[in-house]
Scaffold this active site. Structure first.
Site, PDB file in Angstrom:
ATOM      1  N   ASP A  84      99.859  39.422  41.094  1.00 48.66           N
ATOM      2  CA  ASP A  84      99.818  40.509  39.815  1.00 48.66           C
ATOM      3  C   ASP A  84     101.150  40.283  39.024  1.00 48.66           C
ATOM      4  OD1 ASP A  84      98.623  43.826  40.181  1.00 48.66           O
ATOM      5  OD2 ASP A  84      99.451  42.862  38.475  1.00 48.66           O
ATOM      6  N   GLU A 120      97.949  52.636  35.615  1.00 52.60           N
ATOM      7  CA  GLU A 120      98.604  52.496  36.772  1.00 52.60           C
ATOM      8  C   GLU A 120      99.487  53.525  37.194  1.00 52.60           C
ATOM      9  OE1 GLU A 120      98.906  47.987  35.199  1.00 52.60           O
ATOM     10  OE2 GLU A 120     100.030  48.397  36.715  1.00 52.60           O
TER      11      GLU A 120
HETATM   12  C1  GLC Z   1      98.810  44.696  36.068  1.00 58.05           C
HETATM   13  C2  GLC Z   1      97.743  45.325  37.076  1.00 58.05           C
HETATM   14  C3  GLC Z   1      96.546  44.362  37.418  1.00 58.05           C
HETATM   15  C4  GLC Z   1      96.372  43.553  36.173  1.00 58.05           C
HETATM   16  C5  GLC Z   1      97.474  42.640  35.864  1.00 58.05           C
HETATM   17  C6  GLC Z   1      97.324  41.806  34.551  1.00 58.05           C
HETATM   18  O1  GLC Z   1     100.101  45.100  36.495  1.00 58.05           O
HETATM   19  O2  GLC Z   1      98.128  45.691  38.307  1.00 58.05           O
HETATM   20  O3  GLC Z   1      95.439  45.292  37.833  1.00 58.05           O
HETATM   21  O4  GLC Z   1      94.879  42.716  36.319  1.00 58.05           O
HETATM   22  O5  GLC Z   1      98.685  43.633  35.600  1.00 58.05           O
HETATM   23  O6  GLC Z   1      97.287  42.767  33.558  1.00 58.05           O
END
Ligand code: GLC
Length: 620
Positions: A315, A510
């Site tokens: 992530d 988030e």
């Molecule tokens: C974010 C999320 C994830 C996402 C990634 C790219 O923090 O946790 O779900 O795909 O970053 O944007």
């Protein structure tokens, strides 16, 4: 490449073709070329020339990482510029561009935005979700984007979590069925485009089991979008958090292995069986061990026991949380089984740390080769070598009426009727007047929620679509006076038989959406009272990413419909409110009476009944 569709013979290689091709490429690749393939950089932190110079394997747009102006054509130009640079490298290994198309190609203005997963969970319609996957793939390919970080196959256990709406349901089997359906839809070849899109099952594993904490996850929440990269890849700048934020997201899941396997693993098994070739690791921990450094779960379980032979991607900046020393972060993540690192800013720092780790023997050359083998396997299976740039004619279908009809159907099927006294619904078209109140009744940004044009989402006319008000106006003849007031302060002694109050959550994504209290706000309660005093039948529409605590206000409502986060095609609400279609949605989560029934474990332990059980929904 001119972007002309590949001919039949060139459509994606068969497995027997792929492995020898990987062997051939691997034997030719330098260490720098291999390390570059393992590096994913966000689009505002790298120039196309640097993609070539460092052999970068992937570029992404984080939430809101949009080109300016944010148009489909500009998106395509941006993605193709990175791809052309990759194709000019010695071995011409194409890069793969990734975005969070979690409810349509939701960063792009003009793209169709579907209901968030919680609403799709209420539809329980796997066929619909497969069609949503196909439409989303076509809109992604219109901009030559070949990878979406979806579906989220979280199984949320605590409604206070800001990512609840990204989950289909608390019912693990429903999540597995619907997540697999989206993977099939995304991965299906677009007939006239000869291309398909990579799905990404996330966030592995048990992200939805994280428990509430007494303090935020970190001083500063991870920043997304186009901020300038911190030079040393240190923790992102601290941000001012409001109470409750980042108290659950990225937290620890204190569950035993049996629960992990029973509740949180099946959606990954289903997604892989459906063809998912990428999995994203979770920021969260399992019994205080970070997933991004969890060798047993990433390598032994996912790659070994489940036989997953695609790639595991991190992530956003997630490995930075593993250790105070960045090189140690890289070593721990790679040795646990991570194959591609979403750096996303300082790619030079990552590459040099990984190169040093390989040189010092802390990361074995075989591990690097395995990671690169997986990355090449995914790109070859995708058909990216044959067609690295998609068919430009797909731009014509981005946001088209046919695509919007699929989203409108999804909105209809996502609605759950929870109360309907006095047979308030369906509404008659014969009334002289309707009162409509609430900001979210006429605001595309509020009805789309987070992950819409920007990372967190925002109120306002953020993209094209149809608001609830516009949908209602279109559904009735001019004979009905639709009296709309954003704050419910109607003029004089205005009254009507029917009043509709639209309540909403402000958009979030988030951990910014973590909340200690899910009760209605005072503004929402005031709105209810204002409309209640002026109508005989009060219909409440709830725009929210999760069930809210409405027990105290329920008696004043004659009818209650939860519409979740419907996306751009809110005319689907009018279709059902006026009876052109029936209510068919069923709750994908239990609806708690009070905060004491949250998380699910507390509800189960209480032995009490929720307000409504998962699966509940009236039909009209
Ligand atoms: C974010 C999320 C994830 C996402 C990634 C790219 O923090 O946790 O779900 O795909 O970053 O944007």
């Amino acid at each position: 490449m001119t972007g002309e569709p590949a001919n039949d013979q060139q459509q994606g290689l068969s497995d027997t073709d792929i492995e020898p091709k990987i062997d051939q490429l691997l034997s030719q690749m330098t260490l720098d070329e291999k390390l570059g393939q393992m590096t994913m950089v966000e689009n505002n932190s790298i120039e196309p020339a640097q993609v070539a110079e460092f052999f970068i394997g992937s570029v992404l747009s984080g939430g809101g990482g949009n080109p300016t102006p944010n148009t489909p054509e500009n998106w395509r130009a941006m993605v193709c510029a990175f791809q052309q640079a990759a194709l000019e490298t010695r071995l011409a290994i194409p890069l793969v561009y990734g975005v969070d198309a979690v409810h349509g190609h939701n960063n792009v203005k003009g793209a169709v935005i579907f209901p968030h997963n919680i609403g799709l969970g209420a539809s329980r319609d796997a066929d619909l979700i497969e069609r949503i996957g196909r439409v989303t793939a076509r809109e992604l390919l219109a901009t030559s984007v070949h990878w979406t970080f979806a579906p989220s196959v979280s199984v949320p256990q605590d409604l206070r979590w800001g990512r609840t709406y990204e989950g289909y349901s608390a019912d693990c089997q429903l999540v597995a069925d619907l997540g697999a359906a989206l993977v099939r839809g995304l991965s299906d070849r677009c007939s006239d485009a000869d291309s398909r899109v990579l799905a990404c099952a996330k966030h592995f594993v048990a992200d939805g089991a994280a428990r509430w904490r007494e303090s935020p996850i970190a001083e500063g929440a991870p920043q997304q979008g186009s901020t300038a990269p911190p030079q040393d890849s240190a923790a992102p700048p601290a941000v001012e958090l409001s109470p409750g934020q980042w108290r659950i997201d990225q937290g620890d899941a204190p569950i035993d292995e049996a629960s992990l396997r029973q509740t949180h693993l099946p959606p990954y098994q289903a997604a892989i069986a459906a063809g998912a070739l990428t999995v994203m690791a979770s920021y969260s921990s399992w019994n205080d061990e970070k997933l991004h450094a969890h060798r047993y779960l990433l390598s032994d379980l996912l790659k070994g026991e489940l036989g997953f032979d695609g790639l595991i991607v991190t992530d956003w900046m997630a490995i930075n949380q593993l250790d105070p020393d960045y090189q140690q972060c890289v070593v721990q993540a790679l040795n646990a089984g991570i194959d591609m690192v979403m750096v996303p800013y300082d790619f030079r720092c990552f590459i040099s740390a990984l190169k040093a780790a390989v040189g010092q023997g802390d990361v074995a050359q075989e591990r690097v080769d395995d990671a690169v083998r997986r990355i090449l396997r995914v790109k070859l299976a995708l058909g990216l070598f044959e067609q690295p740039i998609s068919d430009a004619s797909l731009l014509l279908s981005l946001g088209c009426a046919a695509h919007r009809q699929v989203a409108r159907e999804a909105v209809r099927k996502s609605l759950v009727l929870l109360k309907n006294d006095k047979q308030s619904l369906p509404l008659s078209r014969d009334v002289p007047r309707l009162l409509l109140a609430g900001r979210a009744a006429d605001d595309i940004g509020l009805q789309c929620g987070g992950w819409s044009i920007s990372w967190q989402g925002e109120a306002g006319a953020t993209t094209s679509g149809t608001t609830i008000l516009e949908g209602i106006r279109a559904a009735v003849s001019d004979s009905i006076d639709i009296d709309y007031s954003a704050d419910g302060q109607f003029a004089g002694d205005t009254r009507a038989t029917v009043g509709i109050a639209v309540l909403h959550e402000e958009p979030y994504a988030e951990g910014f959406g973590d909340r200690a209290d899910l009760a209605l706000s005072s503004d929402e309660i005031d709105l209810l009272h204002r409309v209640r005093q002026r109508c005989d039948q009060l219909i409440v529409l709830l725009i929210a990413g999760r069930p809210r605590i409405i027990t105290e206000q329920l008696p004043m409502m004659d009818a209650l419909v939860v519409a979740w986060l419907p996306g751009t095609e809110a005319d689907g609400l009018a279709d059902v409110l006026f009876g052109d279609f029936s209510f068919t949605g069923k709750l994908p989560f239990s609806w708690p009476r009070s905060m004491e029934q949250i998380p699910l474990a507390a509800l189960r332990a209480s032995g009490e009944a929720p307000l409504w059980k998962c699966g509940y929904g009236l039909t009209s």
